[in-house]
Design a protein around this motif. Sequence first.
Motif, short mmCIF file in Angstrom:
data_model
loop_
_atom_site.label_atom_id
_atom_site.label_comp_id
_atom_site.label_asym_id
_atom_site.label_seq_id
_atom_site.Cartn_x
_atom_site.Cartn_y
_atom_site.Cartn_z
N LEU A 1 -17.17 41.87 -39.83
CA LEU A 1 -16.45 42.13 -41.39
C LEU A 1 -15.03 41.73 -41.28
O LEU A 1 -14.55 41.84 -42.54
CB LEU A 1 -16.59 43.62 -41.57
N GLY A 2 -14.41 41.27 -40.41
CA GLY A 2 -13.03 40.89 -40.14
C GLY A 2 -12.15 42.20 -40.48
O GLY A 2 -11.08 42.01 -41.15
N LYS A 3 -12.52 43.23 -39.78
CA LYS A 3 -11.79 44.22 -39.96
C LYS A 3 -11.22 44.97 -38.41
O LYS A 3 -11.39 46.26 -38.37
CB LYS A 3 -12.59 45.36 -40.55
N GLU A 4 -10.68 44.18 -37.57
CA GLU A 4 -10.61 44.55 -36.42
C GLU A 4 -9.40 45.47 -36.49
O GLU A 4 -9.25 46.50 -35.69
CB GLU A 4 -10.31 43.40 -35.56
N ALA A 5 -8.41 45.01 -37.16
CA ALA A 5 -7.30 45.94 -37.19
C ALA A 5 -7.52 47.60 -37.75
O ALA A 5 -6.90 48.43 -37.18
CB ALA A 5 -5.95 45.39 -38.10
N GLU A 6 -8.45 47.56 -38.90
CA GLU A 6 -8.60 48.70 -39.29
C GLU A 6 -9.61 49.46 -38.48
O GLU A 6 -9.36 50.59 -38.18
CB GLU A 6 -9.42 48.65 -40.65
N ALA A 7 -10.24 48.73 -37.41
CA ALA A 7 -11.23 49.49 -36.60
C ALA A 7 -10.48 50.24 -35.40
O ALA A 7 -10.63 51.13 -35.05
CB ALA A 7 -12.11 48.33 -36.01
N MET B 1 -7.45 51.46 -35.95
CA MET B 1 -6.93 52.65 -36.77
C MET B 1 -7.91 53.62 -36.34
O MET B 1 -7.54 54.92 -36.14
CB MET B 1 -6.56 52.21 -37.93
N VAL B 2 -8.97 53.19 -36.84
CA VAL B 2 -10.19 54.21 -36.80
C VAL B 2 -10.30 54.85 -35.39
O VAL B 2 -10.67 56.26 -35.21
CB VAL B 2 -11.30 53.63 -37.43
N ALA B 3 -10.42 54.17 -34.32
CA ALA B 3 -10.89 54.56 -33.11
C ALA B 3 -9.67 55.54 -32.22
O ALA B 3 -9.79 56.28 -31.78
CB ALA B 3 -10.91 53.35 -32.06
N ASP B 4 -8.31 54.85 -32.94
CA ASP B 4 -7.16 55.72 -32.44
C ASP B 4 -7.10 57.20 -32.96
O ASP B 4 -6.69 58.27 -32.39
CB ASP B 4 -5.90 54.96 -32.73
N GLY B 5 -7.60 57.14 -34.42
CA GLY B 5 -7.63 58.48 -35.18
C GLY B 5 -8.70 59.40 -34.49
O GLY B 5 -8.42 60.74 -34.07
N TYR B 6 -9.65 58.49 -34.19
CA TYR B 6 -10.82 59.59 -33.46
C TYR B 6 -10.29 60.03 -32.16
O TYR B 6 -10.63 61.40 -31.83
CB TYR B 6 -11.96 58.93 -33.26
#
Length: 325
Positions: free
Chosen positions: A168-174, A176-181
């Motif tokens: 999806l071209g969303k590595e930066a957002e991913a 963030m999600v993993a860090d938040g989890y």
Amino acid sequence: MTLRSLRPRALAAVSLSTVAALTLAACGSSDDSGSDSDSASGSTRTVKTAMGDVKVKEAPERVVVLDTAELDSALTLGVKPVGATHADVTSGFLNYLPKDQVAGIEDVGQMMTPNLEAIAALKPDLILTSKVRHGDKYAELSEIAPTVMTENTGYPWKENFQVHAEALGKEAEAEMVADGYADHVADVTKALGGKEKVAATEVNMVRFVEGADIRIYGKKNYIATILADVGLGRPAITDKAKDGFSYDVSPEKIDLADADVVFHSTYGDPKKAKETQTTGSGLWKNMDAVKNGKVFAVDDQLWIQGIGYTAADKILGELHKSLAK
């Protein structure tokens, strides 16, 4: 620490509204504004998949997802698919997903039998699924659009999420999600008394399934990874799970599921899934977890079927609320 005070701080790094704001222009809806330049440039990226290397658009705009994990991944990353299959539940799309996020997504059939004509009619530029679900349809799906498949679903959900994010071209957002989890996990563990206390609490997950035996979940499945992340202990019975997935029992052996804490969910009709029969039995009522008030019914769609970071975040909240009692 209360649940109310825990969640805002834990989720600060992974606010879905923040992710959506960062990626609004690339949100995968039927709006194709801004796509002309992408099409003209033909800019693509290569994603390593279970079926080999696949070239996909740098910023896919019309995404179709064929399983619950892929739907969770897309929405978590701020991408609204144009189409998705529905799970075998009365609500269609799983009920833990916000209604406003799934509104307008075209239903392209039941998960295991997607309607290929309906998918093609949406003119997708990316299809996300897994080999275990739709490997036999890969050639047909690839004729419609670049198809990114992970090998499996469930247990490797975090690795699969990274594949989805890359496609999806969303590595930066991913990230963030993993860090938040990870932050949320740490906060839950701390709120429950710390690593040592949490590890001393043995937890079982039991699933009543219509048309099958009762499943005592092992250590290699989606929910097990969340329990392990928090640091919760697991009873010895989980080591008997076939391929690490589940150890299946009849109602006459339900006492094998006893633990300090037991969570249970039901797939299908409670009577046909033997939930009613089992939870009304003497064996169930005599389990230590039941007598100590440490048995909790949970939503099957969330705890078992969701398979993603949005579901995991909600599960962490429920774990904290239940175990803090």
